[in-house]
Write an enzyme that holds these catalytic residues in place. Structure first.
Site, PDB file in Angstrom:
ATOM      1  N   CYS A  56       0.729  -1.233  -0.038  1.00 29.65           N
ATOM      2  CA  CYS A  56      -0.080   0.198  -0.029  1.00 29.65           C
ATOM      3  C   CYS A  56       1.120   1.235   0.013  1.00 29.65           C
ATOM      4  O   CYS A  56       2.117   1.151   0.420  1.00 29.65           O
ATOM      5  CB  CYS A  56      -0.745   0.127   1.268  1.00 29.65           C
ATOM      6  SG  CYS A  56      -2.001  -1.520   1.284  1.00 29.65           S
ATOM      7  N   ARG A 105       1.986   1.387  -5.834  1.00 26.61           N
ATOM      8  CA  ARG A 105       2.000   0.399  -4.926  1.00 26.61           C
ATOM      9  C   ARG A 105       0.946  -0.448  -4.683  1.00 26.61           C
ATOM     10  O   ARG A 105       0.827  -1.371  -3.973  1.00 26.61           O
ATOM     11  CB  ARG A 105       2.502   1.071  -3.653  1.00 26.61           C
ATOM     12  CG  ARG A 105       3.991   1.884  -3.907  1.00 26.61           C
ATOM     13  CD  ARG A 105       4.083   2.590  -2.431  1.00 26.61           C
ATOM     14  NE  ARG A 105       4.618   1.669  -1.192  1.00 26.61           N
ATOM     15  CZ  ARG A 105       5.818   1.395  -1.132  1.00 26.61           C
ATOM     16  NH1 ARG A 105       6.633   1.607  -1.710  1.00 26.61           N
ATOM     17  NH2 ARG A 105       5.713   0.348  -0.028  1.00 26.61           N
ATOM     18  N   TRP A 134      -3.516  -1.966  -1.435  1.00 22.44           N
ATOM     19  CA  TRP A 134      -3.660  -3.328  -2.204  1.00 22.44           C
ATOM     20  C   TRP A 134      -4.204  -4.100  -1.188  1.00 22.44           C
ATOM     21  O   TRP A 134      -3.669  -4.645  -0.023  1.00 22.44           O
ATOM     22  CB  TRP A 134      -2.150  -3.485  -2.583  1.00 22.44           C
ATOM     23  CG  TRP A 134      -2.000  -4.711  -3.331  1.00 22.44           C
ATOM     24  CD1 TRP A 134      -2.260  -4.747  -4.944  1.00 22.44           C
ATOM     25  CD2 TRP A 134      -1.710  -5.952  -3.037  1.00 22.44           C
ATOM     26  NE1 TRP A 134      -2.041  -6.013  -5.193  1.00 22.44           N
ATOM     27  CE2 TRP A 134      -1.817  -6.774  -4.148  1.00 22.44           C
ATOM     28  CE3 TRP A 134      -1.451  -6.719  -1.754  1.00 22.44           C
ATOM     29  CZ2 TRP A 134      -1.697  -8.479  -4.112  1.00 22.44           C
ATOM     30  CZ3 TRP A 134      -0.953  -8.037  -1.765  1.00 22.44           C
ATOM     31  CH2 TRP A 134      -1.346  -8.749  -2.919  1.00 22.44           C
ATOM     32  N   ASN A 138       0.389   0.211   6.180  1.00 14.60           N
ATOM     33  CA  ASN A 138       0.719  -0.645   4.987  1.00 14.60           C
ATOM     34  C   ASN A 138       1.654  -1.858   5.704  1.00 14.60           C
ATOM     35  O   ASN A 138       2.496  -1.772   6.590  1.00 14.60           O
ATOM     36  CB  ASN A 138       1.895  -0.005   4.182  1.00 14.60           C
ATOM     37  CG  ASN A 138       2.661  -0.718   3.444  1.00 14.60           C
ATOM     38  OD1 ASN A 138       2.119  -1.890   2.865  1.00 14.60           O
ATOM     39  ND2 ASN A 138       3.813  -0.303   2.815  1.00 14.60           N
ATOM     40  N   GLY A 139       1.142  -3.101   5.614  1.00 10.98           N
ATOM     41  CA  GLY A 139       1.720  -4.117   6.073  1.00 10.98           C
ATOM     42  C   GLY A 139       0.520  -5.257   6.511  1.00 10.98           C
ATOM     43  O   GLY A 139      -0.657  -4.986   6.019  1.00 10.98           O
ATOM     44  N   GLU A 175      10.651 -14.622 -18.783  1.00 13.56           N
ATOM     45  CA  GLU A 175      10.388 -13.331 -18.422  1.00 13.56           C
ATOM     46  C   GLU A 175       9.454 -12.704 -19.632  1.00 13.56           C
ATOM     47  O   GLU A 175       8.813 -11.999 -19.408  1.00 13.56           O
ATOM     48  CB  GLU A 175      11.683 -12.567 -18.564  1.00 13.56           C
ATOM     49  CG  GLU A 175      11.849 -10.873 -18.566  1.00 13.56           C
ATOM     50  CD  GLU A 175      10.862 -10.437 -17.416  1.00 13.56           C
ATOM     51  OE1 GLU A 175      10.766 -11.330 -16.220  1.00 13.56           O
ATOM     52  OE2 GLU A 175      10.653  -9.185 -17.331  1.00 13.56           O
ATOM     53  N   LYS A 230       6.010 -10.860 -18.740  1.00  7.88           N
ATOM     54  CA  LYS A 230       5.539  -9.578 -19.148  1.00  7.88           C
ATOM     55  C   LYS A 230       4.317  -9.548 -19.727  1.00  7.88           C
ATOM     56  O   LYS A 230       3.386  -8.788 -19.630  1.00  7.88           O
ATOM     57  CB  LYS A 230       6.738  -9.173 -19.889  1.00  7.88           C
ATOM     58  CG  LYS A 230       7.726  -8.436 -19.747  1.00  7.88           C
ATOM     59  CD  LYS A 230       7.844  -7.302 -18.608  1.00  7.88           C
ATOM     60  CE  LYS A 230       7.612  -7.661 -17.245  1.00  7.88           C
ATOM     61  NZ  LYS A 230       8.677  -7.719 -16.382  1.00  7.88           N
ATOM     62  N   GLU A 275       1.252 -10.496 -17.433  1.00  8.83           N
ATOM     63  CA  GLU A 275       0.860  -9.273 -16.218  1.00  8.83           C
ATOM     64  C   GLU A 275       0.375  -8.389 -16.593  1.00  8.83           C
ATOM     65  O   GLU A 275      -0.389  -7.683 -15.993  1.00  8.83           O
ATOM     66  CB  GLU A 275       2.133  -9.251 -15.420  1.00  8.83           C
ATOM     67  CG  GLU A 275       3.244  -8.308 -15.884  1.00  8.83           C
ATOM     68  CD  GLU A 275       4.184  -8.120 -14.864  1.00  8.83           C
ATOM     69  OE1 GLU A 275       4.065  -7.930 -13.605  1.00  8.83           O
ATOM     70  OE2 GLU A 275       5.442  -8.332 -15.434  1.00  8.83           O
ATOM     71  N   HIS A 285       8.186 -32.380 -24.083  1.00  8.07           N
ATOM     72  CA  HIS A 285       7.639 -33.120 -23.157  1.00  8.07           C
ATOM     73  C   HIS A 285       6.259 -32.653 -22.628  1.00  8.07           C
ATOM     74  O   HIS A 285       6.071 -32.995 -21.374  1.00  8.07           O
ATOM     75  CB  HIS A 285       8.582 -33.092 -21.962  1.00  8.07           C
ATOM     76  CG  HIS A 285      10.228 -33.570 -22.329  1.00  8.07           C
ATOM     77  ND1 HIS A 285      10.554 -34.971 -22.206  1.00  8.07           N
ATOM     78  CD2 HIS A 285      11.108 -32.827 -22.835  1.00  8.07           C
ATOM     79  CE1 HIS A 285      11.921 -34.976 -22.561  1.00  8.07           C
ATOM     80  NE2 HIS A 285      12.095 -33.838 -23.093  1.00  8.07           N
ATOM     81  N   LYS A 322       3.396  -3.010  -7.169  1.00  8.82           N
ATOM     82  CA  LYS A 322       4.987  -2.942  -7.619  1.00  8.82           C
ATOM     83  C   LYS A 322       5.679  -3.450  -6.571  1.00  8.82           C
ATOM     84  O   LYS A 322       6.633  -4.351  -7.113  1.00  8.82           O
ATOM     85  CB  LYS A 322       5.309  -1.312  -7.528  1.00  8.82           C
ATOM     86  CG  LYS A 322       6.547  -1.109  -8.163  1.00  8.82           C
ATOM     87  CD  LYS A 322       6.864  -1.331  -9.388  1.00  8.82           C
ATOM     88  CE  LYS A 322       8.278  -1.267 -10.039  1.00  8.82           C
ATOM     89  NZ  LYS A 322       8.524  -2.276 -11.467  1.00  8.82           N
TER      90      LYS A 322
HETATM   91  O1  M6R Z   1      10.957  -5.588  -5.986  1.00  6.30           O
HETATM   92  P1  M6R Z   1      11.395  -6.953  -6.568  1.00  6.30           P
HETATM   93  O2  M6R Z   1      12.288  -6.968  -7.687  1.00  6.30           O
HETATM   94  O3  M6R Z   1      11.706  -7.776  -5.297  1.00  6.30           O
HETATM   95  O4  M6R Z   1       9.893  -7.694  -6.940  1.00  6.30           O
HETATM   96  C1  M6R Z   1       9.844  -8.946  -7.444  1.00  6.30           C
HETATM   97  C2  M6R Z   1       8.610  -9.107  -8.219  1.00  6.30           C
HETATM   98  O5  M6R Z   1       7.521  -8.709  -7.545  1.00  6.30           O
HETATM   99  C3  M6R Z   1       8.559  -8.198  -9.694  1.00  6.30           C
HETATM  100  O6  M6R Z   1       9.686  -8.651 -10.342  1.00  6.30           O
HETATM  101  C4  M6R Z   1       7.133  -8.733 -10.290  1.00  6.30           C
HETATM  102  O7  M6R Z   1       7.279 -10.034 -10.637  1.00  6.30           O
HETATM  103  C5  M6R Z   1       7.070  -7.561 -11.418  1.00  6.30           C
HETATM  104  N1  M6R Z   1       5.820  -7.468 -11.364  1.00  6.30           N
HETATM  105  C6  M6R Z   1       7.532  -8.146 -12.749  1.00  6.30           C
HETATM  106  O8  M6R Z   1       7.295  -7.376 -13.701  1.00  6.30           O
END
Ligand code: M6R
Length: 615
Positions: free
Chosen positions: A2, A27, A75, A101-102, A488, A492, A495, A511, A610
């Site tokens: 958050c 966030r 969040w 936040n937490g 990756e 991308k 998400e 497989h 984020k």
């Molecule tokens: O801040 P961090 O690199 O520790 O975050 C890790 C993941 O949460 C972050 O890479 C997430 O998978 C992204 N949304 C990917 O684009």
């Protein structure tokens, strides 16, 4: 997770809070709310499900007046996103407002006790318990002020928190605390700015204090800043100067932060290499290694922990460390590692990779590794973040603030740092001869230019996006260094566009995943000319033989893979280890353009935040 903002001073708090919330919206963006102590001493409280703009629409042009206020963008963890679960939460008597936040892990038992003492709860959140707990402590002892009551309350709390609390009876102060969730206090001239990170603060002041775990702070217009631990030990605040530039947190003419951040990569990779890769001297300078040379030379093993995209960077690093330094490497999801009983101890180096430096699982993994005697080397982007502060040594990626939820420039900067570390350690351990070492330095120093050249491919990639945007599924395949690039690429795409995508090592296709292939299934290959090229070409043939549609990222001048693929994206040749720095860029652009064409919220995709500061 958050976002928290707060203001205390002579200015109107409302516009500052709204601007701050917009900066922190990356966030979390399930709901937003504010509480402002207005000039006649009453608390104005507004909350709404949705984004900050939904809150503003709900307020219908109303602008509360007053110089003390707090704001929150959520969040959701406990309780669905709705108006009632949105922060700030109020005490039963309406005198206190709190944002958090937490996660309060023992909120159930606290709620039960407080309910037994006559408190009524309206939301499903863990947070509401906190404000009632402080109220209860204040009620039972008239000698206590808000600061003391908050400090005492936090001794009863298990979990993670960054909080800000306003008391109607104390219009000149704001009480704050943190444990495992970040909180920054900006010190202005007779005013204070509070936020989860520095982005809402930088515009007003460069002087900040980062609260440490289990610290409680009071900012007061009359008494300034006071900090104590929750165990009541005095803390002398340390003021740090922010180095962030305003432009780095603006869109700078781009439609989305993600696009801006993709285009920033030539610069961000160059920034990451600057001062470290010293071509003229034929050396790499990195304090985190230079100061611990014996440890790196004698390390038995490297364990890399990370989550999401950062974990993909870790997988690529595994190949680099094996290639350059001939050292055993394990790459672990931080969330798995922390809950196993891993064999780790002295002689092991744990490398924690995190853009935000706040990811809860990664943070927990490094704490566990430290307890077991391992050395922790942190690779973070956010300066002053928890992981960077809790690591024994480390290196910043220097990519600048990454605001888009999908990680792009942080990923390539992580790869650049990891390449430097692996090459440096390889040389230190005598596994790279001078010639190869120098060749790698020259090649790595040329990467920013090659990344820049890739940006010219955007119109071509946008056309490919147009052709494949309707696909419900997609497969990403690569081998060797490009296997994590496939993972990756799939992450991308899913998400930000919500298209189901999977990444696989190309050889694994036979497989199982091959059963998915038909004329509707786009398969995105990395088929660059490396040690695995011939094998990847065979895999492309296998897909084509089953009617699949192939988009291949190939090395400039390629003929074989290009003849088979339906669409081809050419990238420059490079050392195999550095190809991921190039091959990942077309996938970033492709995902971006598909998501835009599908009308998705690229910078703030649904359900995501984020940084994941809760488990
Ligand atoms: O801040 P961090 O690199 O520790 O975050 C890790 C993941 O949460 C972050 O890479 C997430 O998978 C992204 N949304 C990917 O684009």
């Amino acid at each position: 997770m958050c976002g928290i903002v707060g203001y205390l001073g002579e200015q109107e708090a409302f516009p500052l809070l709204i601007k701050g919330l917009k900066r922190l919206e990356y966030r979390g963006y399930d709901s937003a709310g504010i509480a402002i102590l207005d000039d006649d001493g009453s608390l104005e409280h507004h909350r709404r499900k949705g984004k900050v703009d939904d809150l503003l629409e709900h307020m219908n042009g109303h602008k509360p007046s007053g110089g003390l206020g707090i704001g929150h963008t959520r969040w959701a963890t406990h309780g669905p996103p709705n108006d009632v679960n949105a922060h700030p939460h109020l005490s039963g008597d309406g005198q206190l407002a709190l944002i958090h936040n937490g996660i309060i892990e023992n909120y159930h038992s606290l709620k039960e006790t407080l309910t037994g003492r006559g408190h009524t709860f309206y939301s499903d959140t863990d947070t509401e318990v906190l404000v009632h707990l402080i109220e209860e402590i204040l009620k039972n002892s008239e000698d206590l002020d808000l600061f003391e009551a908050t400090r005492i309350a936090l001794n009863e709390v298990v979990g993670a928190y960054a909080i800000a609390v306003v008391d109607v009876g104390r219009p000149h102060e704001l009480v704050l605390a943190r444990k495992s969730s970040p909180l920054v206090i900006g010190i202005g001239e007779g005013e204070f700015f509070i936020a989860s990170d520095a982005t809402p603060i930088i515009e007003y002041t460069k002087n900040v204090v980062y609260l440490e775990d289990e610290e409680v702070a009071r900012v007061s217009l009359t008494a300034g800043l006071k900090i104590r631990t929750i165990k009541n030990h005095k803390v002398t605040p340390v003021i740090t100067e922010l180095e962030m530039a305003m432009e780095s947190i603006e869109k700078g003419g781009y439609e989305h932060f993600m696009l801006k951040e993709i285009h920033e990569q030539p610069r961000s990779i160059a920034d990451c290499l600057r001062g470290r890769l010293r071509l003229g001297h034929g050396s790499i300078r990195m304090a985190g290694i230079d100061d611990h040379q014996e440890m790196w030379s004698q390390a038995q093993r490297l364990i890399i922990v990370a989550c999401g995209t950062s974990w993909h960077a870790g997988l690529i690093a595994e190949y680099m460390f094996e290639d350059f330094a001939r050292i055993p490497v394990e790459v672990e999801y931080a969330s798995e590692f922390r809950y196993r009983n891993p064999v780790i101890g002295e002689g092991d180096i744990l490398i924690a990779i995190s853009q935000s430096g706040e990811t809860a699982d990664t943070l927990a993994a490094i704490r566990m590794a430290k307890e077991k005697g391992a050395h922790v080397f942190g690779i973070c982007n956010v300066v002053g973040s928890s992981i960077s502060r809790e690591s024994h040594s480390g290196a910043y990626t220097h990519a600048g603030p990454e605001i888009g939820v999908a990680s792009t420039k942080a990923f390539t900067a992580q790869l650049a740092v990891l390449a430097l570390v692996a090459i440096r350690v390889g040389r230190l351990r005598g596994k790279l001869d001078e010639q190869r070492f120098n060749r790698l330095l020259v090649e790595l120093s040329g990467i920013p230019e090659k990344v820049q050249a890739l940006m010219a491919l955007e119109p071509e990639i946008e056309q490919i996006a147009e052709q494949f945007m309707k696909a419900p599924n997609a497969l990403f395949l690569g081998r060797g260094y490009n296997f994590p690039v496939a993972l990756e690429g799939a992450l991308k795409l899913k998400e930000i566009s919500y298209i189901h995508a999977e990444g696989y090592p190309a050889a694994e296709m036979k497989h199982g995943p091959i059963a998915l292939i038909d004329e509707n299934m786009p398969v995105f290959f990395v088929a660059t000319q490396d040690a695995h090229y011939d094998k990847v070409v065979s895999n492309i043939q296998e897909v084509k033989a089953r009617g699949g549609r192939v988009v291949a990222i190939v090395t400039a001048g390629d003929t074989e893979a290009s003849a088979l693929a339906d669409k081809v994206i050419e990238i420059h040749r490079s050392d195999d280890a550095f190809v991921p720095l190039l091959s990942t860029i077309p996938f970033q652009l492709l995902s971006y353009h598909i998501a835009v064409k599908l009308g998705r919220n690229v910078d703030q995709p649904r359900n995501l935040a984020k940084s994941v500061t809760v488990e």
